[in-house]
Scaffold this motif. Structure first.
Motif, short mmCIF file in Angstrom:
data_model
loop_
_atom_site.label_atom_id
_atom_site.label_comp_id
_atom_site.label_asym_id
_atom_site.label_seq_id
_atom_site.Cartn_x
_atom_site.Cartn_y
_atom_site.Cartn_z
N GLY A 77 4.04 -3.71 -5.87
CA GLY A 77 3.00 -4.36 -6.67
C GLY A 77 3.50 -4.67 -8.06
N THR A 78 2.57 -4.69 -9.02
CA THR A 78 2.91 -5.03 -10.40
C THR A 78 4.07 -4.18 -10.90
N MET A 79 3.96 -2.87 -10.79
CA MET A 79 4.95 -1.98 -11.39
C MET A 79 6.21 -1.87 -10.54
N GLY A 139 2.48 -9.62 2.84
CA GLY A 139 2.09 -10.67 1.89
C GLY A 139 2.46 -10.27 0.47
N ARG A 140 2.24 -9.00 0.15
CA ARG A 140 2.58 -8.49 -1.18
C ARG A 140 4.09 -8.52 -1.41
N ALA A 141 4.84 -8.18 -0.36
CA ALA A 141 6.31 -8.17 -0.48
C ALA A 141 6.80 -9.59 -0.76
N LEU A 178 -2.43 9.78 -1.32
CA LEU A 178 -1.46 8.75 -0.91
C LEU A 178 -0.09 9.06 -1.53
N LYS A 179 -0.09 9.38 -2.82
CA LYS A 179 1.19 9.66 -3.49
C LYS A 179 1.86 10.88 -2.87
N ARG A 180 1.09 11.92 -2.59
CA ARG A 180 1.68 13.12 -1.99
C ARG A 180 2.35 12.80 -0.66
N ASN A 212 5.74 7.03 -10.72
CA ASN A 212 5.33 6.21 -11.87
C ASN A 212 3.85 6.41 -12.17
N THR A 213 3.29 7.55 -11.76
CA THR A 213 1.86 7.78 -12.03
C THR A 213 1.56 7.64 -13.52
N SER A 214 0.35 7.09 -13.82
CA SER A 214 -0.02 7.02 -15.23
C SER A 214 -0.98 8.13 -15.61
N1 LIG Z 1 -0.37 -1.63 -13.77
C1 LIG Z 1 -0.04 -0.96 -14.88
O1 LIG Z 1 -0.19 -1.42 -16.01
C2 LIG Z 1 0.58 0.43 -14.75
C3 LIG Z 1 1.29 0.95 -15.84
C4 LIG Z 1 1.93 2.20 -15.70
C5 LIG Z 1 1.82 2.90 -14.51
N2 LIG Z 1 1.09 2.38 -13.48
C6 LIG Z 1 1.02 3.15 -12.24
O2 LIG Z 1 1.92 2.57 -11.30
C7 LIG Z 1 1.43 2.78 -9.97
C8 LIG Z 1 1.32 1.44 -9.26
O3 LIG Z 1 0.46 0.60 -9.98
P1 LIG Z 1 0.46 -0.99 -9.80
O4 LIG Z 1 -0.33 -1.53 -10.93
O5 LIG Z 1 1.85 -1.49 -9.55
O6 LIG Z 1 -0.39 -1.13 -8.44
P2 LIG Z 1 -0.42 -2.34 -7.41
O7 LIG Z 1 -1.70 -2.21 -6.67
O8 LIG Z 1 -0.08 -3.63 -8.09
O9 LIG Z 1 0.79 -2.00 -6.41
C9 LIG Z 1 0.82 -0.94 -5.51
C10 LIG Z 1 1.51 -1.44 -4.24
O10 LIG Z 1 1.77 -0.32 -3.38
C11 LIG Z 1 1.65 -0.77 -2.03
N3 LIG Z 1 1.51 0.38 -1.15
C12 LIG Z 1 0.41 1.11 -0.86
N4 LIG Z 1 0.71 2.12 -0.01
C13 LIG Z 1 2.05 2.04 0.24
C14 LIG Z 1 2.95 2.80 1.03
N5 LIG Z 1 2.55 3.85 1.73
N6 LIG Z 1 4.25 2.41 1.06
C15 LIG Z 1 4.67 1.32 0.37
N7 LIG Z 1 3.86 0.55 -0.42
C16 LIG Z 1 2.55 0.92 -0.48
C17 LIG Z 1 0.44 -1.70 -2.10
O11 LIG Z 1 0.41 -2.58 -0.98
C18 LIG Z 1 0.67 -2.41 -3.42
O12 LIG Z 1 1.40 -3.63 -3.26
C19 LIG Z 1 0.11 3.52 -10.12
O13 LIG Z 1 0.36 4.89 -10.02
C20 LIG Z 1 -0.32 3.17 -11.54
O14 LIG Z 1 -1.18 4.15 -12.10
C21 LIG Z 1 0.48 1.16 -13.56
#
Ligand SMILES: NC(=O)c1ccc[n+]([C@@H]2O[C@H](COP(=O)([O-])OP(=O)(O)OC[C@H]3O[C@@H](n4cnc5c(N)ncnc54)[C@H](O)[C@@H]3O)[C@@H](O)[C@H]2O)c1
Length: 288
Positions: free
Chosen positions: A11-13, A36-38, A96-98, A115-117
């Protein structure tokens, strides 16, 4: 063969982390369950590399080589074991993270990170067989331009793991800080404290949002005022963090009524077009 770095979650991060790691010479495997996300992540990153070449920030050959070093996979189980680093960046849900981290541990990486916040590193480490090799790596969005990286040391993180995380940060071009496993780490705790106080000042009609922000930009050289930053992050996101921090530290983090009301009314900041400011196409509107 370049050193391998696995990112889980595209995803974003996760995609941003994959981008900086590929540029730093790692062979990156981006694991994303949603096809789709990939595809979207690959398209975004390709555009990013094209822009870097167009604007002269990166050599065309370097960009092409970095792009070739990044591949995607849909399941961790498809990857070979013993990468140097695995960074988990799936949604912010403890269970999920665990589950993902336990599975990642089977690859036997030298360094495993989340990368947990906001989730305690200790709470994630509790399910791991080797919590000594695990720490938090809190990147900021957008990963390619934000230099800060919080290295969060959990209760069982070994000194060698912290050192490996610091070395990784430097290799990725980041400026690391080392933080204990306290709620909100350093960045969210301080940033949210300032944001909440600024909202209380709007409530108390101390000054307009624009003037409160100017106090910080001109008086303290912050690049952006706390209310504009709240709009950019999202009022709902900040409210959720405030609630978590209130549980940990008490009422000094109690979300102000104004913040709760604005979220209930859908005034979420930049993403909804209205927060403390008005936003059109992602840009702040300066009303005459
Ligand atoms: N967005 C921010 O500004 C930000 C900043 C710092 C930290 N974070 C942290 O980073 C983490 C991710 O946030 P994000 O904003 O990128 O979320 P996001 O929703 O954009 O991306 C998460 C991705 O993980 C995928 N996913 C879910 N389960 C999965 C699995 N079992 N295996 C592989 N992929 C899987 C989802 O399909 C999704 O594309 C979170 O812990 C968030 O708290 C986010």
């Amino acid at each position: 063969m370049a050193e391998r770095l696995v990112v889980i979650g595209g995803g974003t991060m996760g995609s941003g982390i994959g981008y900086v790691a590929a540029n730093a010479g790692y062979q990156v495997e981006l694991v994303e369950v949603d096809g789709g996300r990939a595809a979207a992540a690959l398209a975004t990153l390709a555009a990013r590399w094209d822009k870097a070449v167009r604007t002269g920030r990166q050599d065309a050959a370097d960009a092409a080589a970095a792009r070739d070093r990044l591949t995607t996979a849909t399941a961790l189980a498809d990857l070979p074991s013993e990468p140097s680093v695995v960074i988990e960046a799936v949604p912010e849900r403890v269970e999920l993270k665990r589950q993902v981290l336990r599975e990642a541990e089977r690859l036997r990486p030298d360094l495993l990170a989340s990368n947990t916040s906001s989730i305690a590193i200790g709470a994630l480490a509790a399910v791991l067989a080797s919590p000594d090799r695990f720490c938090g790596l809190h990147f900021f969005n957008p990963v390619w331009s934000m230099r800060l990286l919080e290295v969060v040391v959990g209760p069982d993180t070994a000194a060698a793991t912290t050192d490996a995380a610091l070395a990784l940060a430097v290799r990725l071009g980041k400026e690391p800080i080392v933080v204990a496993d306290a709620p909100g780490f350093a960045s969210s705790r301080l940033g949210v404290a300032l944001g909440l106080e600024a909202i209380r000042m709007v409530e108390a009609k101390v000054a307009s949002p624009a003037d409160i922000d100017t106090a910080m930009t001109l008086g303290y050289r912050h690049p952006m005022g706390p209310l504009e930053l709240t709009d950019v992050v999202g009022l709902d996101v900040r409210l959720a963090i405030a609630e978590t921090l209130r549980e940990a530290y008490g009422d000094r983090f109690a979300p102000p009524d104004l913040l709760q009301r604005m979220v209930a009314e859908g005034r979420l900041g930049r993403k909804s077009g209205q927060g403390f400011y008005r936003w059109v196409d992602g840009k702040k509107v300066v009303d005459e």
